[in-house]
Scaffold this active site. Structure first.
Site, PDB file in Angstrom:
ATOM      1  N   LYS A  22       0.838  -1.207   0.000  1.00  0.00           N
ATOM      2  CA  LYS A  22       0.000   0.000   0.000  1.00  0.00           C
ATOM      3  C   LYS A  22       0.870   1.252   0.000  1.00  0.00           C
ATOM      4  CE  LYS A  22      -1.850   1.649   4.001  1.00  0.00           C
ATOM      5  NZ  LYS A  22      -1.542   3.082   4.186  1.00  0.00           N
ATOM      6  N   ASN A  23       1.858   1.281   0.888  1.00  0.00           N
ATOM      7  CA  ASN A  23       2.638   2.515   1.055  1.00  0.00           C
ATOM      8  C   ASN A  23       3.587   2.786  -0.112  1.00  0.00           C
ATOM      9  OD1 ASN A  23       1.335   2.958   3.411  1.00  0.00           O
ATOM     10  ND2 ASN A  23       3.102   2.624   4.755  1.00  0.00           N
ATOM     11  N   ARG A 102      -4.625  10.799   4.461  1.00  0.00           N
ATOM     12  CA  ARG A 102      -3.546  11.746   4.638  1.00  0.00           C
ATOM     13  C   ARG A 102      -2.564  11.783   3.462  1.00  0.00           C
ATOM     14  NH1 ARG A 102      -0.577  14.627   8.454  1.00  0.00           N
ATOM     15  NH2 ARG A 102       1.543  14.437   7.722  1.00  0.00           N
ATOM     16  N   CYS A 126      -4.728  12.960  13.040  1.00  0.00           N
ATOM     17  CA  CYS A 126      -5.364  11.654  12.869  1.00  0.00           C
ATOM     18  C   CYS A 126      -5.130  10.877  14.142  1.00  0.00           C
ATOM     19  CB  CYS A 126      -4.844  10.924  11.647  1.00  0.00           C
ATOM     20  SG  CYS A 126      -3.260  10.158  11.904  1.00  0.00           S
ATOM     21  N   ARG A 131       0.766  14.751  13.459  1.00  0.00           N
ATOM     22  CA  ARG A 131       1.286  14.589  12.098  1.00  0.00           C
ATOM     23  C   ARG A 131       1.312  15.909  11.316  1.00  0.00           C
ATOM     24  NH1 ARG A 131      -0.877   8.891   9.781  1.00  0.00           N
ATOM     25  NH2 ARG A 131       1.105   8.876   8.710  1.00  0.00           N
ATOM     26  N   PRO A 132       2.228  16.814  11.670  1.00  0.00           N
ATOM     27  CA  PRO A 132       2.305  18.108  11.007  1.00  0.00           C
ATOM     28  C   PRO A 132       2.843  18.017   9.575  1.00  0.00           C
ATOM     29  CG  PRO A 132       4.102  17.860  12.574  1.00  0.00           C
ATOM     30  CD  PRO A 132       3.244  16.640  12.709  1.00  0.00           C
ATOM     31  N   VAL A 133       2.807  19.155   8.842  1.00  0.00           N
ATOM     32  CA  VAL A 133       3.308  19.172   7.461  1.00  0.00           C
ATOM     33  C   VAL A 133       4.412  20.218   7.281  1.00  0.00           C
ATOM     34  CG1 VAL A 133       1.219  18.230   6.372  1.00  0.00           C
ATOM     35  CG2 VAL A 133       1.426  20.706   6.745  1.00  0.00           C
ATOM     36  N   ASP A 134       5.027  20.629   8.396  1.00  0.00           N
ATOM     37  CA  ASP A 134       6.042  21.680   8.319  1.00  0.00           C
ATOM     38  C   ASP A 134       7.206  21.327   7.386  1.00  0.00           C
ATOM     39  OD1 ASP A 134       6.399  19.704  10.321  1.00  0.00           O
ATOM     40  OD2 ASP A 134       8.060  20.831  11.188  1.00  0.00           O
ATOM     41  N   LEU A 135       7.594  20.058   7.348  1.00  0.00           N
ATOM     42  CA  LEU A 135       8.738  19.677   6.512  1.00  0.00           C
ATOM     43  C   LEU A 135       8.417  19.828   5.026  1.00  0.00           C
ATOM     44  CD1 LEU A 135       9.855  16.410   8.366  1.00  0.00           C
ATOM     45  CD2 LEU A 135      10.656  18.745   8.712  1.00  0.00           C
ATOM     46  N   VAL A 174       9.081  10.033   5.590  1.00  0.00           N
ATOM     47  CA  VAL A 174       8.856   9.272   4.360  1.00  0.00           C
ATOM     48  C   VAL A 174       8.076  10.136   3.367  1.00  0.00           C
ATOM     49  CG1 VAL A 174       7.743   7.215   3.397  1.00  0.00           C
ATOM     50  CG2 VAL A 174       8.862   7.094   5.632  1.00  0.00           C
ATOM     51  N   ASP A 316       5.134   0.738  11.899  1.00  0.00           N
ATOM     52  CA  ASP A 316       3.927   0.071  11.399  1.00  0.00           C
ATOM     53  C   ASP A 316       3.838  -1.397  11.821  1.00  0.00           C
ATOM     54  OD1 ASP A 316       3.065   2.381  10.244  1.00  0.00           O
ATOM     55  OD2 ASP A 316       3.534   1.818   8.178  1.00  0.00           O
ATOM     56  N   ARG A 408      -8.534  -0.770   4.768  1.00  0.00           N
ATOM     57  CA  ARG A 408      -7.672   0.270   4.190  1.00  0.00           C
ATOM     58  C   ARG A 408      -6.315  -0.311   3.801  1.00  0.00           C
ATOM     59  NH1 ARG A 408      -6.091   4.167   8.074  1.00  0.00           N
ATOM     60  NH2 ARG A 408      -4.699   4.576   6.366  1.00  0.00           N
TER      61      ARG A 408
HETATM   62  C1  UD1 Z   1       4.492   6.949   6.255  1.00  0.00           C
HETATM   63  C2  UD1 Z   1       3.624   5.737   6.127  1.00  0.00           C
HETATM   64  C3  UD1 Z   1       3.158   5.274   7.509  1.00  0.00           C
HETATM   65  C4  UD1 Z   1       4.359   5.059   8.425  1.00  0.00           C
HETATM   66  C5  UD1 Z   1       5.253   6.296   8.440  1.00  0.00           C
HETATM   67  C6  UD1 Z   1       6.542   6.099   9.209  1.00  0.00           C
HETATM   68  C7  UD1 Z   1       2.518   5.934   3.991  1.00  0.00           C
HETATM   69  C8  UD1 Z   1       1.265   6.155   3.231  1.00  0.00           C
HETATM   70  N1  UD1 Z   1       2.449   6.047   5.317  1.00  0.00           N
HETATM   71  O1  UD1 Z   1       3.692   7.979   6.814  1.00  0.00           O
HETATM   72  O2  UD1 Z   1       2.438   4.042   7.350  1.00  0.00           O
HETATM   73  O3  UD1 Z   1       3.911   4.802   9.735  1.00  0.00           O
HETATM   74  O4  UD1 Z   1       5.616   6.667   7.094  1.00  0.00           O
HETATM   75  O5  UD1 Z   1       7.249   5.026   8.705  1.00  0.00           O
HETATM   76  O6  UD1 Z   1       3.554   5.653   3.424  1.00  0.00           O
HETATM   77  N2  UD1 Z   1       6.639  14.838  10.516  1.00  0.00           N
HETATM   78  C9  UD1 Z   1       6.794  16.156  10.883  1.00  0.00           C
HETATM   79  N3  UD1 Z   1       6.579  17.105   9.930  1.00  0.00           N
HETATM   80  C10 UD1 Z   1       6.254  16.801   8.656  1.00  0.00           C
HETATM   81  C11 UD1 Z   1       6.118  15.438   8.277  1.00  0.00           C
HETATM   82  C12 UD1 Z   1       6.331  14.468   9.245  1.00  0.00           C
HETATM   83  O7  UD1 Z   1       7.059  16.455  12.039  1.00  0.00           O
HETATM   84  O8  UD1 Z   1       6.083  17.723   7.837  1.00  0.00           O
HETATM   85  C13 UD1 Z   1       6.841  13.784  11.554  1.00  0.00           C
HETATM   86  C14 UD1 Z   1       5.606  12.914  11.791  1.00  0.00           C
HETATM   87  O9  UD1 Z   1       4.681  13.536  12.649  1.00  0.00           O
HETATM   88  C15 UD1 Z   1       6.238  11.685  12.410  1.00  0.00           C
HETATM   89  C16 UD1 Z   1       7.575  11.578  11.660  1.00  0.00           C
HETATM   90  O10 UD1 Z   1       7.805  12.866  11.089  1.00  0.00           O
HETATM   91  O11 UD1 Z   1       6.502  11.908  13.767  1.00  0.00           O
HETATM   92  C17 UD1 Z   1       7.617  10.546  10.567  1.00  0.00           C
HETATM   93  O12 UD1 Z   1       6.475  10.690   9.748  1.00  0.00           O
HETATM   94  P1  UD1 Z   1       6.502  10.384   8.198  1.00  0.00           P
HETATM   95  O13 UD1 Z   1       7.672   9.524   7.884  1.00  0.00           O
HETATM   96  O14 UD1 Z   1       6.341  11.655   7.454  1.00  0.00           O
HETATM   97  O15 UD1 Z   1       5.173   9.525   8.027  1.00  0.00           O
HETATM   98  P2  UD1 Z   1       4.206   9.489   6.766  1.00  0.00           P
HETATM   99  O16 UD1 Z   1       4.994   9.703   5.526  1.00  0.00           O
HETATM  100  O17 UD1 Z   1       3.019  10.329   7.012  1.00  0.00           O
END
Ligand code: UD1
Length: 429
Positions: A22-23, A102, A126, A131-135, A174, A316, A408
């Site tokens: 899926k991912n 997401r 969620c 789960r912020p989007v700052d990065l 990721v 996961d 899902r």
């Molecule tokens: C992906 C996977 C999810 C997995 C996760 C970690 C998919 C669809 N989902 O989620 O199943 O659990 O990787 O292996 O592939 N973060 C920030 N700011 C940001 C983005 C992330 O602080 O802008 C933080 C997140 O809150 C978290 C960490 O970074 O604490 C890692 O998250 P991230 O690797 O981004 O997870 P996803 O890509 O959402």
């Protein structure tokens, strides 16, 4: 709402085919937005999240067609799907769609790179944390995007194309790695991403982008270099086997006992987790056709784990591993470092008789000799499947509610497990 009923106690014997990941499938589908040509993806799992993303991409103008068997015969099986984004008709990803999944937020990268603009709803929190989007914002700004946040939307513009740059991720992500890598393929000049995620899904996406004509080096290491090109073409690409599904069924066998061949699984995609499983006393035997997992007779040894970015133990698989540890011969400590609120399964495992205490981000699990079936429910995908695994080993009947979480991310879960001798069925209501 559907429920899953399990009567525990059976050993698992036989074979389980592992589906496409899926991912990996989700970012690959989103990559189709980068070209007006057709991207053909093989081994796309039949899951609710994939269907939802097809709808979201359709809203931007992506056409799709399913190859091979008739749709009626495809029910529940991985498929080959063609995606064609000939004309992007809408660069807005609305709240109603993004809030349902997401990962759909990730369309921001390709839309901005190809169309010079994107308006994408903030995904919101969620069940597993904020789960912020700052990065994503930081990284896209580093590539020259103008970004405003207004009324719950991120408005991004890059009128004269994105510009290559060096960007160091302050934290491994990721999703942000997927998005910046996709965006940089069509930027002017060279982009260097440092402290990038090394997950196999990033490598799978990079290989697909390269097949589409992108110039990418270093995916799978923490430094990825991308030389922007003017346009990408179509390609044909295969989704890797799902390492989380693989690890989940391996833990199910470890917990219930038995001997199962996980067909099509690749040990190199989850070596860290397999090493931990081997320490619990489970036999892990990589073979040509997949991975054979066996545990007969011997008890489960407790092992401490800490979740980490790849190649460490994946977050996961944390809930499933905790399920296994509830029946270990002794105490184990499970520390979650990726998401701040990923212990919702603790209370539900306790309903089955598990002894778990929480100390901050660490769960201390005191193994018990038996679990007893009960009605349970969970609020996220991986937590739900940990309850299924525990139910397989528990005495008597377990009913897992809110099955839509499982749909899902797990293709034909009941069929795969019952094919190995588990007593498991879906109760529709
Ligand atoms: C992906 C996977 C999810 C997995 C996760 C970690 C998919 C669809 N989902 O989620 O199943 O659990 O990787 O292996 O592939 N973060 C920030 N700011 C940001 C983005 C992330 O602080 O802008 C933080 C997140 O809150 C978290 C960490 O970074 O604490 C890692 O998250 P991230 O690797 O981004 O997870 P996803 O890509 O959402």
């Amino acid at each position: 709402m559907d429920r899953i009923r399990i009567v525990g106690g059976n050993h698992l014997e036989g074979r389980i085919p592992i589906s496409g990941a899926k991912n990996a499938a989700l970012p690959l589908m989103i990559a189709s937005l980068l070209t007006d040509d057709t991207l053909t993806l093989e081994n796309v799992p039949h899951l609710a999240d994939v269907e939802q993303l097809i709808r979201i991409l359709g809203n931007h103008g992506v056409d799709y067609s399913v190859n091979g068997r008739r749709e009626s015969q495809n029910e529940g099986y991985s498929r080959t799907i063609n995606f064609t984004a000939r004309n992007i008709v809408d660069t807005t990803a609305p709240y109603e769609l993004v809030s349902k999944m997401r990962a759909s937020f990730w369309v921001i990268g390709p839309l901005l790179a190809r169309m010079g603009e994107a308006k994408v709803s903030l995904p919101g929190g969620c069940a597993i944390g904020t789960r912020p989007v700052d990065l994503f914002i930081d990284g896209l700004q580093a590539l020259g995007a103008d970004i405003d946040v207004d009324s719950g939307y991120i408005l991004s513009k890059a009128k004269n194309r994105l510009r290559g740059n060096r960007y160091v991720f302050p934290k491994v992500s990721v999703g942000a790695t997927h998005v910046l890598m996709m965006a940089a393929t069509l930027a002017r000049g060279e982009t260097v991403l440092e402290n990038a995620a090394r997950e196999p899904e990033v490598v799978n996406l990079a290989e697909c982008l390269i097949a589409m004509g992108a110039k990418i080096d270093g995916a799978g290491t923490s430094t990825i270099t991308i030389e922007g090109v003017d346009a990408l073409s179509g390609a044909r690409h295969r989704v890797i086997p799902d390492r989380i599904e693989t690890g989940t069924y391996a833990m199910a066998v470890a917990m219930a006992g038995g001997d199962v061949l996980l067909e099509g699984a690749r040990a190199d995609l989850l070596q860290g987790a397999l090493d931990v499983l081997a320490q619990t006393g489970t036999e892990i035997i990589p073979v040509n056709s997949g991975i054979r997992v066996r545990r007969n007779g011997a008890g489960i040894s407790p092992v401490d784990v800490t979740t980490e970015p790849f190649p460490g133990f994946p977050t996961d698989l944390q809930a499933q591993f905790m399920g296994l540890m509830t029946m270990a011969k002794g105490k184990s400590r499970i520390t979650e470092t990726i998401f701040e609120n990923r212990f919702m399964h603790v209370q539900e495992l306790a309903r089955l008789g598990a002894h778990i205490t929480l100390a901050g981000q660490t769960a201390i699990v005191e193994g018990v000799s038996k679990l007893k079936g009960a009605p349970v429910m969970a609020t996220d995908l991986r937590a739900s499947v940990s309850l299924v695994i525990a139910g397989l080993a528990a005495e008597g009947e377990t009913v897992v509610n809110r099955v839509y979480h499982l749909d899902r991310g797990f293709e034909r879960l009941e069929e795969k497990l019952s094919g190995c001798g588990a007593t498991i069925e879906r109760l529709s209501s």
